[in-house]
Write an enzyme that holds these catalytic residues in place. Structure first.
Site, PDB file in Angstrom:
ATOM      1  NE  ARG A  37      -4.098   1.904   2.267  1.00  0.00           N
ATOM      2  CZ  ARG A  37      -4.272   2.850   3.196  1.00  0.00           C
ATOM      3  NH1 ARG A  37      -3.453   2.923   4.224  1.00  0.00           N
ATOM      4  NH2 ARG A  37      -5.273   3.704   3.091  1.00  0.00           N
ATOM      5  CB  ILE A  63      -5.608   5.985  -0.812  1.00  0.00           C
ATOM      6  CG1 ILE A  63      -5.547   4.460  -0.945  1.00  0.00           C
ATOM      7  CG2 ILE A  63      -4.907   6.452   0.444  1.00  0.00           C
ATOM      8  CD1 ILE A  63      -4.109   3.911  -1.010  1.00  0.00           C
ATOM      9  CB  SER A  64     -10.758   3.502   0.181  1.00  0.00           C
ATOM     10  OG  SER A  64     -11.583   4.183  -0.717  1.00  0.00           O
ATOM     11  CB  ALA A  65     -10.050   2.964   5.445  1.00  0.00           C
TER      12      ALA A  65
END
Length: 222
Positions: A37, A63-65
């Protein structure tokens, strides 16, 4: 840039997401373990790469969790060889996870409205060794007719209603996951199209995403 102990931190995060029920299948677990990530995060946020939270990536986007990425990926029920439309490329992380599951015979078309983010995503995907992702700079609410129909559609930004072009471009037997609601709070819907073209919608609960700006999205934004 890599962070010290990133593989261990990534595994700890994945174990946490499994324990909380966000990761259910082996294929999602393996995909998230295999994609660093930190490669999809700006350098000034890299120390937070393996915290379960969304992070700013510039231009008001995030950026999404990790738990949300896992949840949406599980809901899509991706299969090898699927053609997937993603709305909202961002930094490219969700596309990377999807790519790991659909494999070399699959394809992802990802739409991003910001040219700078599209370039950022392309660089990140290249660093991660991800292929099979086509990034298009366009209005995501219109979908991408040139490659339709799609087995799955993943919408990573909020809409006031489900855009008709996305329903049209979903293949019979296909599935879409999409946050629908206001600019500030939404419900995450699973949309299934049966073999006859009939649509069913299921609300899976409250979420918060950045808004989709476009003809069938919200009408203003940065």
């Amino acid at each position: 840039m890599r962070i010290l102990g990133s593989e261990e931190k990534r595994k700890e995060l994945i174990d946490e997401l499994k324990a909380k029920g966000y990761i259910i299948s082996k294929k999602v677990e393996e995909a998230m373990l295999s994609v660093p990530r930190e490669l999809f995060i700006p350098d000034n946020k890299i120390m937070y790469a393996y915290e379960d939270q969304p992070l700013e990536i510039g231009l008001g986007q995030t950026i999404s969790a990790p738990h949300m990425v896992a949840m949406m990926t599980e809901i899509l029920n991706l299969q090898e060889g699927n053609k997937v439309l993603e709305i909202g490329t961002g930094s490219g992380y969700q596309a990377a996870i999807i790519s790991k599951i659909v494999g070399k015979d699959g394809k992802i078309v990802s739409i991003e409205r910001f040219a700078d983010l599209a370039r950022f995503a392309k660089e990140n995907l290249k660093k991660a060794g991800i292929t099979g992702v086509k990034i298009v700079i366009s209005d995501g609410s219109l979908g991408y007719k040139d490659e339709a129909p799609y087995d799955k559609i993943c919408v990573t930004c909020a809409t006031p209603d489900i855009p008709p072009p996305l329903i049209e471009q979903l293949k019979p037997g296909g599935r879409m996951v999409i946050p629908v609601g206001s600019r500030y709070f939404q419900e995450l819907f699973v949309v299934d199209k049966d073999e006859y073209g009939h649509i069913t919608k299921k609300n899976t609960g409250g979420v918060v995403f950045v808004p989709l700006i476009g003809k069938y999205g919200f009408k203003y934004g940065i």
